[in-house]
Scaffold this active site. Structure first.
Site, PDB file in Angstrom:
ATOM      1  N   CYS A   1       3.972   6.763  -0.691  1.00 21.19           N
ATOM      2  CA  CYS A   1       4.577   5.431  -0.805  1.00 21.19           C
ATOM      3  C   CYS A   1       3.624   4.430  -1.429  1.00 21.19           C
ATOM      4  CB  CYS A   1       5.054   4.943   0.561  1.00 21.19           C
ATOM      5  SG  CYS A   1       3.756   4.795   1.777  1.00 21.19           S
TER       6      CYS A   1
ATOM      7  N   GLU B   1       8.141   0.476   7.952  1.00 20.42           N
ATOM      8  CA  GLU B   1       7.302   0.757   6.775  1.00 20.42           C
ATOM      9  C   GLU B   1       8.118   1.602   5.822  1.00 20.42           C
ATOM     10  OE1 GLU B   1       5.367   2.709   4.165  1.00 20.42           O
ATOM     11  OE2 GLU B   1       4.266   3.691   5.781  1.00 20.42           O
TER      12      GLU B   1
END
Length: 506
Positions: free
Chosen positions: A283, A249
């Site tokens: 993010c 990720e």
């Protein structure tokens, strides 16, 4: 969510003689001192986790659920204590740290309660040709999962791997970021206190080499990494040496699309929260906004008014990693040099207080060319780029015009239209008339595509991510036509082909 500089510590007594300090980015004061674990200590932690994994798997779903729910209660009881460590090591306001804990606790609860239904062995249809078979599918654990966590959300993000891996029957070796090692250690202690029988969460602290040792450890069944795309590629390369599967990720360059029928006040509020909360170090935060021409002026005015009301050091903290300020400064400078305009802040928004804390005030830029690094690269700071587009189709095209593909937001007056727009976006998650909502819903998987990585945490997909699907076919009786035997004759084959033509050839 993104931004890993890697680091954790063991629940067992360390033998390392090297140490490093974690600092409060607001003041530079030492928060704690932690061991630098080398390869031998990482291998020892993995070995302990392997031994504990056998016991943990043997408890079954019900036994694991009981103990994970006990951990959940322990986290609730010590919420302020853990949040205090998060706040001290990241610099984020205490209430933001508390919110992070609240979300993580909800995920522990969901994973514990849904593992059995999601992963328990179940029957599947064997089909016509397998009518004499009993077919089942199960999801046994991979054994030991290595988790390399980030510093920006040092509880919520790694918990998406830790809680789901544990619920699936694995044990975990966790390496937190070197900027937030104390958070990793206190998570390990809370689980050890709630489940004293075995050490289910080994914590190892250090720098990049500690994480590399974890990737190389032969007893690791899977690595779950959160951090930058560049570091993610290095993790994959290290894991390739042992064919260790990985969940990656990485960063994002998330877009928010504003359609003509949208609630512009709500869209502006969401953009400011999505882009400025946690000092923009998210993010799945809002970094780009595409607003259709008819409502652009009104939207920008609302956004500017809200952004000007924020102050770094009051509503959000400093850059946890000081070097990130230079990234923000470079993105602002490049955007302005290429013709963009600053309607809030500018190059002067990057400042330091007398104690040296790296604060960045809110920055809103408009009319920024799409080839500017403020549009193409992850900024990871409180900077929002707002560009006008003639229509939603162009907004979607630009939103997809990046190598990243993590999350996105859409504001529109029609729920049906919002879902239609969402389907056209190349990303893993979308919030309609909200921002980052998907992260707080445990049943929804979380992950990206492209440079944002692959694999999923959260939800049923997140539980299955830490298992190895196992198919079992058991013969119940012999078929009259011996299909898989050297006793098969031409007559048998004609019979079989007749059945296939009758079943599939019409």
């Amino acid at each position: 969510m993104t931004a890993s500089t890697e680091a954790p510590a063991s629940t067992s007594t360390s033998t390392s003689t090297d140490t490093f300090d974690s600092l409060d980015p607001r003041t530079g004061e030492v928060v704690g001192s932690h061991p630098v674990h080398g390869e031998a200590e990482v291998l020892a932690a993995v070995a302990r986790a392997e031994e504990a994994a056998r016991w943990w798997r043997g408890l079954g779903f019900d036994g694991r659920r009981e103990r994970l729910l006990a951990w959940k209660k322990a986290l609730v009881a010590r919420l302020d204590e853990v949040a205090g460590v998060v706040s001290a090591e990241t610099g984020k306001p205490l209430d933001d740290a508390r919110l992070e804990l609240v979300l993580a606790i909800d995920h522990v609860d969901w994973a514990a309660k849904h593992a059995k239904k999601t992963l328990g062995r179940r029957k599947v249809s064997p089909g016509l040709l397998g009518a004499n078979q009993s077919a089942t599918l199960g999801y046994p654990p991979v054994g030991v999962v290595g988790v390399i966590g980030p510093w920006n959300y040092p509880v919520f993000t790694p918990m998406g791997s830790i809680a789901y891996a544990l619920a699936a029957g694995n044990t975990v070796v966790f390496k937190p970021s070197e900027l937030t090692p104390g958070v990793g250690e206190i998570l390990g202690r809370t689980l050890a206190d709630a489940v004293p029988e075995k050490a289910l969460l080994e914590v190892v602290t250090g720098f990049g080499e500690t994480g590399a040792a974890l990737c190389r450890a032969p007893g690791i069944g899977k690595i779950a990494f959160t951090g930058s795309t560049a570091t993610g590629k290095r993790v994959m390369a290290a894991c390739a040496e042992t064919l260790t599967p990985v969940l990656i990720e990485c960063g994002g360059k998330d877009a928010l699309i504003v359609d003509a029928g949208a609630d512009l006040e709500a869209a502006a509020d969401a953009a400011v929260w999505g882009g400025m909360s946690n000092a923009g170090q998210t993010c799945v935060g809002v970094e780009r906004v595409y607003v259709v021409d008819p409502v652009a002026e009104e939207f920008v005015a609302a956004l500017v008014a809200k952004a000007r009301g924020l102050r770094a050091g009051a509503r959000f903290g400093p850059m946890t990693m000081a070097s990130q300020t230079e990234v923000v400064r470079r993105h602002v400078r490049d955007a302005l040099e290429k013709g963009g305009r600053a309607v809030v802040g500018g190059e002067g928004s990057v400042r330091e207080n007398p104690g040296g804390a790296p604060f960045v005030e809110p920055v809103v830029l408009v009319d920024v060319p799409e080839d500017s690094c403020a549009v193409t690269e992850e900024t990871f700071g409180p900077l929002i780029v707002v560009n006008r587009v003639p229509d939603v189709a162009e907004a979607v095209r630009r939103a997809n015009g990046t190598s990243y593909g993590l999350g996105a937001s859409v504001f529109t007056g029609s729920a049906k239209e919002g879902e239609r727009i969402a389907e056209g976006l190349r990303c893993g998650m979308v919030s309609v008339n909200g921002v980052i909502a998907f992260a707080g819903i445990p049943a929804l998987p979380f992950g990206g595509v492209g440079d944002s990585g692959f694999g999923r945490i959260h939800g049923e997909d997140g539980l299955r991510e830490f298992t190895r699907p196992q198919a079992v076919a058991r013969q119940r009786f012999a078929l009259p036509v011996p299909v898989t035997s050297f006793t098969r004759t031409a007559t048998h084959m004609r019979t079989l082909l007749g059945l296939v033509r009758a079943r599939h050839g019409r």
